[in-house]
Design an enzyme around this catalytic site. Structure first.
Site, PDB file in Angstrom:
ATOM      1  N   HIS A   1       0.837  -1.213   0.000  1.00 56.63           N
ATOM      2  CA  HIS A   1       0.000   0.000   0.000  1.00 56.63           C
ATOM      3  C   HIS A   1       0.872   1.264   0.000  1.00 56.63           C
ATOM      4  O   HIS A   1       1.301   1.745   1.039  1.00 56.63           O
ATOM      5  CB  HIS A   1      -0.919  -0.010   1.222  1.00 56.63           C
TER       6      HIS A   1
ATOM      7  N   HIS B   1       1.618   5.182  -2.263  1.00 56.23           N
ATOM      8  CA  HIS B   1       1.200   6.158  -3.286  1.00 56.23           C
ATOM      9  C   HIS B   1       2.444   6.895  -3.789  1.00 56.23           C
ATOM     10  O   HIS B   1       2.949   7.786  -3.106  1.00 56.23           O
ATOM     11  CB  HIS B   1       0.237   7.191  -2.688  1.00 56.23           C
TER      12      HIS B   1
ATOM     13  N   ARG C   1       2.761   8.692  -6.677  1.00 58.92           N
ATOM     14  CA  ARG C   1       2.399  10.020  -7.242  1.00 58.92           C
ATOM     15  C   ARG C   1       2.783  10.293  -8.688  1.00 58.92           C
ATOM     16  O   ARG C   1       2.376  11.317  -9.229  1.00 58.92           O
ATOM     17  CB  ARG C   1       2.984  11.160  -6.391  1.00 58.92           C
TER      18      ARG C   1
ATOM     19  N   ASN D   1      -4.546   6.323  -7.491  1.00 57.95           N
ATOM     20  CA  ASN D   1      -5.159   7.663  -7.397  1.00 57.95           C
ATOM     21  C   ASN D   1      -4.212   8.790  -7.802  1.00 57.95           C
ATOM     22  O   ASN D   1      -3.915   9.687  -7.038  1.00 57.95           O
ATOM     23  CB  ASN D   1      -5.725   7.912  -5.984  1.00 57.95           C
TER      24      ASN D   1
ATOM     25  N   HIS E   1     -10.501   0.695   0.347  1.00 58.68           N
ATOM     26  CA  HIS E   1     -10.484   1.751   1.370  1.00 58.68           C
ATOM     27  C   HIS E   1     -11.916   1.869   1.873  1.00 58.68           C
ATOM     28  O   HIS E   1     -12.795   2.348   1.169  1.00 58.68           O
ATOM     29  CB  HIS E   1     -10.009   3.070   0.738  1.00 58.68           C
TER      30      HIS E   1
ATOM     31  N   HIS F   1      -5.793  -0.385   5.570  1.00 54.79           N
ATOM     32  CA  HIS F   1      -5.576   0.431   6.773  1.00 54.79           C
ATOM     33  C   HIS F   1      -6.693   0.406   7.814  1.00 54.79           C
ATOM     34  O   HIS F   1      -7.318   1.434   8.086  1.00 54.79           O
ATOM     35  CB  HIS F   1      -5.253   1.872   6.398  1.00 54.79           C
TER      36      HIS F   1
ATOM     37  N   ASP G   1       1.260   2.726   3.771  1.00 59.01           N
ATOM     38  CA  ASP G   1       0.321   3.696   3.184  1.00 59.01           C
ATOM     39  C   ASP G   1       1.055   5.022   2.953  1.00 59.01           C
ATOM     40  O   ASP G   1       0.537   6.098   3.262  1.00 59.01           O
ATOM     41  CB  ASP G   1      -0.929   3.884   4.054  1.00 59.01           C
TER      42      ASP G   1
ATOM     43  N   GLY H   1      -2.693  12.308   4.628  1.00 63.34           N
ATOM     44  CA  GLY H   1      -1.719  11.284   4.253  1.00 63.34           C
ATOM     45  C   GLY H   1      -0.360  11.618   4.822  1.00 63.34           C
ATOM     46  O   GLY H   1       0.008  12.790   4.932  1.00 63.34           O
TER      47      GLY H   1
HETATM   48  O1  DOR Z   1      -4.728   9.915   3.988  1.00 65.21           O
HETATM   49  C1  DOR Z   1      -4.806   9.424   2.866  1.00 65.21           C
HETATM   50  N1  DOR Z   1      -4.020   9.832   1.862  1.00 65.21           N
HETATM   51  N2  DOR Z   1      -5.702   8.445   2.640  1.00 65.21           N
HETATM   52  C2  DOR Z   1      -5.939   7.980   1.409  1.00 65.21           C
HETATM   53  O2  DOR Z   1      -6.775   7.128   1.253  1.00 65.21           O
HETATM   54  C3  DOR Z   1      -5.237   8.552   0.233  1.00 65.21           C
HETATM   55  C4  DOR Z   1      -3.952   9.107   0.642  1.00 65.21           C
HETATM   56  C5  DOR Z   1      -3.304   9.940  -0.433  1.00 65.21           C
HETATM   57  O3  DOR Z   1      -3.205   9.449  -1.575  1.00 65.21           O
HETATM   58  O4  DOR Z   1      -2.869  11.066  -0.156  1.00 65.21           O
HETATM   59 ZN    ZN Z   2      -3.561   4.816   0.792  1.00 62.98          ZN
HETATM   60 ZN    ZN Z   3      -6.933   4.573   1.715  1.00 67.69          ZN
END
Ligand code: DOR
Ligand code: ZN
Ligand code: ZN
Length: 424
Positions: free
Chosen positions: A58, A60, A62, A92, A176, A232, A304, A320
């Site tokens: 998990h 991100h 970017r 995302n 999620h 999470h 995460d 995040g």
């Molecule tokens: O806090 C978060 N940030 N939760 C998420 O589900 C997405 C993540 C993000 O991509 O910034």
């Molecule tokens: Zn996430």
């Molecule tokens: Zn999430």
């Protein structure tokens, strides 16, 4: 035979810790012995414990679209700093990774980096039929039940159909689970001027518990066989629901993040940087997650890793936190301060992930596996600081926290990609 590299010391396996010489040739584990192996290079430190390279399911990263927060180069550098050799990148992005084109582009951009990057495919409510078309490009599918960074809520009315189509691909779904209607109602009660920890009331425990209950109920009604990972988990109540469903035979697993295991909502009072979705919870919730991790009901330890710049955090309250750089520090804390055994750690950091996501070439120290290793010095305290962060965001939620140990070496496909104290 002379190997390219030997990693030697106490190795963590599901059955315990044993002294081992790991002979590595052509990027793979070629030989395992107690002694007598030969190689051009040898990594050895009596104090260290060798783990299979951590698999973080998990993350991100970017890129493309938000490269000012992170990109594949900096994100994978942060990963190997934390002992993570395989990571799953979330869809995302500004242009969501839900098409063959978007996923092929990400695959191209992430090639040749120091850690192995795999992808979750996005799921669009109006294009469920596109799900099978990306199955070869993804390790699983991600569904956001609520709004969060760069993602609209997926409608509950379509959840069953989406899961059934995902089931037909044989890939799992990571979900999620927060209920947007609960969040909307609760958010209107919490004023912007409130204390920072009130963010936890704007996305209250009931939002998670309600969404997990819905998800599990949909799962039991699915006609297709689908494997679901609840992302999470932050509350003891949601964890209990998942435990119960599993006992009744549901094909469901779950994650806990580094930050939900380490912090509580009270920490938000001291740091405005700790806003995340789902939010930090009570100490009781945190303890339940720690017990779940030790007892087998929490399957995956995840970062995460969700980098935003300091500026974005402070000015717009972006949700995040980054975490990859500190994954190994938290592992040392779990072992030395929370009593997790190295073999349990090897389950929740790699073996469980490899089994659930069907990565047959990694996740354990066995002959023939990819030579991915995280070598940790559990007795070399380290205070986390912004200076040592390799993530492009340049900060860490753990700044100032002292951890009992650190990553000493990370080996990825036979290459030493991180060495403590050596700039790389
Ligand atoms: O806090 C978060 N940030 N939760 C998420 O589900 C997405 C993540 C993000 O991509 O910034
Ligand atoms: Zn996430
Ligand atoms: Zn999430």
């Amino acid at each position: 035979m002379e190997h390219d590299l030997i990693v030697e010391g106490l190795a963590a396996t599901p059955s315990g810790v044993e002294p081992l010489q790991i002979g590595i040739t052509d990027g793979k584990i070629a030989e395992l012995k107690r002694s007598g192996l030969k190689a051009g290079r040898r990594l050895r430190d009596e104090r260290c414990v060798i783990f299979p390279g951590f698999i973080d399911v998990h993350v991100h990263l970017r890129e493309p679209g938000w490269e000012h927060k992170e990109d594949f180069l900096t994100g994978t550098m942060a990963a190997v700093h934390g002992g993570v050799t395989t990571l799953f990148d979330m869809p995302n992005n500004p242009e969501p990774a839900d098409s063959r084109e978007a996923l092929a582009r990400k695959a191209e951009l992430s090639k040749g980096k120091v850690a192995d990057v795999m992808f979750f495919g996005g799921v669009r409510r109006d294009r469920l039929s596109a799900i099978p078309s990306i199955k070869e490009l993804v390790v699983g599918y991600k569904i956001f039940m609520s709004q969060t960074t760069g993602s609209a809520p997926f409608p509950l009315s379509k959840l069953r159909e989406a899961l059934e189509v995902i089931g037909s691909t044989s890939k799992p779904a990571s979900v999620h689970a927060e209920d947007q209607s609960v969040i909307d109602a609760a958010s209107s009660e919490v004023k912007a001027s409130s204390a920072p920890d009130r963010y936890a009331d704007a996305r209250p425990p009931e939002a998670e518990v309600g969404a997990v209950r819905e998800l599990l109920s949909v799962l039991t009604r699915c006609s297709a066989d689908v494997r679901v990972n609840v992302c999470h988990v932050s509350t003891s109540s949601a964890l209990n629901l998942i435990r119960g469903a599993r006992r009744s035979g549901a094909n469901v697993v779950c994650e806990a993040t580094l930050h939900h295991l380490f912090f509580t909502r009270r920490d938000m009072l001291r740091s405005p940087m700790l806003r995340t979705n789902p939010p930090l919870r009570t100490d009781g919730d945190r303890r339940a997650l720690l017990e779940g991790l030790a007892g087998g009901s929490v399957d995956f330890l995840v970062s995460d890793h969700a980098p935003h710049t300091r500026e974005e955090k402070l000015s717009s309250g972006a949700a995040g936190v980054p975490g990859l750089d500190n994954y190994g520090n938290i592992v040392s804390w779990l072992i030395k301060k929370r009593g997790l055994s190295p073999s349990t750690v090897s389950m929740v950091t790699s073996a469980n992930q490899a089994r659930f996501f069907r990565l047959h070439d990694r996740g354990s120290i066995t002959v023939g596996a990819r030579a991915d290793l995280a070598v940790l010095d559990l007795d070399s305290p380290e205070t986390a600081s912004a200076d040592s962060v390799r993530s492009k965001c340049g900060w860490s939620p753990y700044e100032g926290k002292r951890f009992p140990g650190r990553v000493k070496w990370t080996v990825s496909a036979g290459r030493v990609v991180y060495e403590d104290g050596v700039a790389g």
